[in-house]
Design an enzyme around this catalytic site. Sequence first.
Site, PDB file in Angstrom:
ATOM      1  N   CYS A 167      -2.267   9.484   2.525  1.00  0.00           N
ATOM      2  CA  CYS A 167      -1.768   8.900   1.261  1.00  0.00           C
ATOM      3  C   CYS A 167      -2.660   9.239   0.084  1.00  0.00           C
ATOM      4  O   CYS A 167      -2.190   9.337  -1.041  1.00  0.00           O
ATOM      5  CB  CYS A 167      -1.655   7.389   1.408  1.00  0.00           C
ATOM      6  SG  CYS A 167      -3.190   6.607   1.894  1.00  0.00           S
ATOM      7  N   GLU A 206       0.879  -1.175   0.000  1.00  0.00           N
ATOM      8  CA  GLU A 206       0.000   0.000   0.000  1.00  0.00           C
ATOM      9  C   GLU A 206       0.912   1.218   0.000  1.00  0.00           C
ATOM     10  O   GLU A 206       1.434   1.602   1.047  1.00  0.00           O
ATOM     11  CB  GLU A 206      -0.904  -0.007   1.241  1.00  0.00           C
ATOM     12  CG  GLU A 206      -1.910  -1.142   1.277  1.00  0.00           C
ATOM     13  CD  GLU A 206      -3.133  -0.882   0.401  1.00  0.00           C
ATOM     14  OE1 GLU A 206      -3.363   0.281  -0.006  1.00  0.00           O
ATOM     15  OE2 GLU A 206      -3.860  -1.851   0.114  1.00  0.00           O
TER      16      GLU A 206
HETATM   17  P1  NAD Z   1       8.099   4.837   5.067  1.00  0.00           P
HETATM   18  O1  NAD Z   1       8.110   4.016   3.829  1.00  0.00           O
HETATM   19  O2  NAD Z   1       9.256   5.736   5.324  1.00  0.00           O
HETATM   20  O3  NAD Z   1       7.990   3.883   6.360  1.00  0.00           O
HETATM   21  C1  NAD Z   1       7.035   2.861   6.473  1.00  0.00           C
HETATM   22  C2  NAD Z   1       7.565   1.759   7.394  1.00  0.00           C
HETATM   23  O4  NAD Z   1       8.758   1.223   6.855  1.00  0.00           O
HETATM   24  C3  NAD Z   1       7.893   2.236   8.808  1.00  0.00           C
HETATM   25  O5  NAD Z   1       7.413   1.285   9.720  1.00  0.00           O
HETATM   26  C4  NAD Z   1       9.413   2.309   8.827  1.00  0.00           C
HETATM   27  O6  NAD Z   1       9.960   2.016  10.081  1.00  0.00           O
HETATM   28  C5  NAD Z   1       9.812   1.254   7.802  1.00  0.00           C
HETATM   29  N1  NAD Z   1      11.054   1.610   7.079  1.00  0.00           N
HETATM   30  C6  NAD Z   1      11.490   2.849   6.765  1.00  0.00           C
HETATM   31  N2  NAD Z   1      12.656   2.781   6.071  1.00  0.00           N
HETATM   32  C7  NAD Z   1      12.960   1.459   5.964  1.00  0.00           C
HETATM   33  C8  NAD Z   1      14.039   0.723   5.370  1.00  0.00           C
HETATM   34  N3  NAD Z   1      15.043   1.338   4.761  1.00  0.00           N
HETATM   35  N4  NAD Z   1      14.010  -0.616   5.448  1.00  0.00           N
HETATM   36  C9  NAD Z   1      12.988  -1.251   6.057  1.00  0.00           C
HETATM   37  N5  NAD Z   1      11.961  -0.607   6.646  1.00  0.00           N
HETATM   38  C10 NAD Z   1      11.929   0.717   6.602  1.00  0.00           C
HETATM   39  O7  NAD Z   1       6.722   5.627   5.050  1.00  0.00           O
HETATM   40  P2  NAD Z   1       6.190   6.726   6.070  1.00  0.00           P
HETATM   41  O8  NAD Z   1       7.006   7.966   5.957  1.00  0.00           O
HETATM   42  O9  NAD Z   1       6.027   6.130   7.425  1.00  0.00           O
HETATM   43  O10 NAD Z   1       4.728   6.975   5.476  1.00  0.00           O
HETATM   44  C11 NAD Z   1       4.467   7.857   4.436  1.00  0.00           C
HETATM   45  C12 NAD Z   1       4.304   7.136   3.110  1.00  0.00           C
HETATM   46  O11 NAD Z   1       3.374   6.088   3.223  1.00  0.00           O
HETATM   47  C13 NAD Z   1       3.761   8.052   2.029  1.00  0.00           C
HETATM   48  O12 NAD Z   1       4.425   7.794   0.817  1.00  0.00           O
HETATM   49  C14 NAD Z   1       2.302   7.654   1.933  1.00  0.00           C
HETATM   50  O13 NAD Z   1       1.695   7.932   0.693  1.00  0.00           O
HETATM   51  C15 NAD Z   1       2.381   6.195   2.195  1.00  0.00           C
HETATM   52  N6  NAD Z   1       1.110   5.701   2.705  1.00  0.00           N
HETATM   53  C16 NAD Z   1       0.363   4.862   1.933  1.00  0.00           C
HETATM   54  C17 NAD Z   1      -0.874   4.439   2.393  1.00  0.00           C
HETATM   55  C18 NAD Z   1      -1.753   3.524   1.593  1.00  0.00           C
HETATM   56  O14 NAD Z   1      -2.718   3.027   2.166  1.00  0.00           O
HETATM   57  N7  NAD Z   1      -1.487   3.285   0.324  1.00  0.00           N
HETATM   58  C19 NAD Z   1      -1.323   4.874   3.635  1.00  0.00           C
HETATM   59  C20 NAD Z   1      -0.527   5.725   4.380  1.00  0.00           C
HETATM   60  C21 NAD Z   1       0.686   6.124   3.919  1.00  0.00           C
END
Ligand code: NAD
Length: 472
Positions: A257, A223
Amino acid sequence: METTTNTAALAVDQKEVKRIVQAQRDFFATNGTKTIAFRKKQLSKLRQLIADNEDAIVEALHQDLHKHEFEAYATEIGFVMVDLDKALANLSKWAKPKKVKTPPFLFIATSYIHPDPYGNTLIIAPWNYPMQLLIAPLIGAIAAGNTAILKPSEFAPHTSALFAKLINSTFEENYIRLIEGAVDETQWLLNEKFDYIFFTGSTKVGKIVYQAAAKHLTPVTLELGGKSPCIVDNDTHLDYTAKRIIWGKFVNVGQTCIAPDYILVDQKVKAAFIEKLKYYMQQFFGDNPQESESLGRIINESHFDRIVSYLGDGDAVIGGQHDRSDKYIAPTVLDNVKEDSSVMEDEIFGPVLPIIAYGNLREAIAFINARPKPLALYMFTKNDKKVDRVIGETSSGGVCVNDTLMHIANPYLPFGGVGQSGMGAYHGYESFNTFSHQKSVLHRSFLLEEPIRYAPYNLKRNWLKKIMDWTL
Ligand code: NAD
């Protein structure tokens, strides 16, 4: 197998991660998660946990994101409760094997699809709806009969700590375990073998998760995010259009998102539309939005700096003020933005709304199709032919006509992305379906035997063709 003792100890190391994953694999192997009675009991426990701790959850969401309690209930607690109630009411029906037809040449037999839990699952969540995006997938995982490890985001530490305490003191660790942490902890988890991974987050980290899953051929739901466009036609109800866009853009201060990322407005109504935005933004947030209790805050300084950097990419015709010490950015509308500026290339994920005028619908559609496939696409118009055209000529995870965000509130609509915005979907029945393998079963009888299939073959090809044609 006995369930193991639970403590709410939160910090883990790599060895501990390995041990918990193995404990969950062992527990799943006992078939203990599979009966409908067990699944319903766990869903009820989850429901009770939320109901009993509503105030603490509202408080944690306020501390992490300055969410108003109305927003906290509408978009997190209430949202999840609806999904939980739906799962509890429908689980017996969803989990029943579904009979399908059997062609006559397989006579005598019955055929059905048996929804099977995958096994041990991993759910990784982001910070922007830190409760909803952690618990909504968990409902699917439980309903489908899996074990689950939850990894919330480190950037919503109050919600993460609260749910660690609640989840880990309610469920046995070999069934459901919340592991707090950041990149290292997630990487340790991703090194392990899971039977399903459900990830919500950025497209960048989505690629890392997909690669890690590929090593074990683990199926995934991703997602992800991206830029969700919003078309405003000249033939629209301009007041409702402005109000609904302001709501969808500035709820959670744009950290959604599926928030409308930018507006494509018919040039004939652009000036009038901006006036409506001005009027309703003042009505909603007052003369100084920083004082409004209804407006959230940016999650941290690094996101604050990133969003503020976009303000130079256009002219702020509304808003533009910001205060780093309060992580506050005023709801802002940007005019005169360049198509190749950062604000039009990155996912904005904050309270900045660029507006671009178009001459005709073909231009607007071409603009959208020249960019990665969005998670959501919004279209405001009274003209149904234009709606059909936009739906038919663009590709996006979902579409919402004459409103923003609301398509996510319908549990009968699967929610998910396509292309860069993700793969797979969930909510309502689709959450159960996502966490289930659709196992095909053909059950034949011993009453009849057809010797012609066995060697030595005596039947000519043409005869076989006739039999097979007849059976289709
Ligand atoms: P992110 O991808 O930075 O982090 C998401 C998760 O991944 C967190 O739990 C984090 O600890 C982990 N993570 C971060 N870097 C990592 C790495 N290098 N290796 C492994 N794990 C890692 O996202 P965010 O900043 O928490 O959220 C914002 C993003 O999420 C935006 O792009 C938004 O559009 C998207 N989002 C999508 C939905 C959806 O339903 N499609 C919903 C909410 C947010």
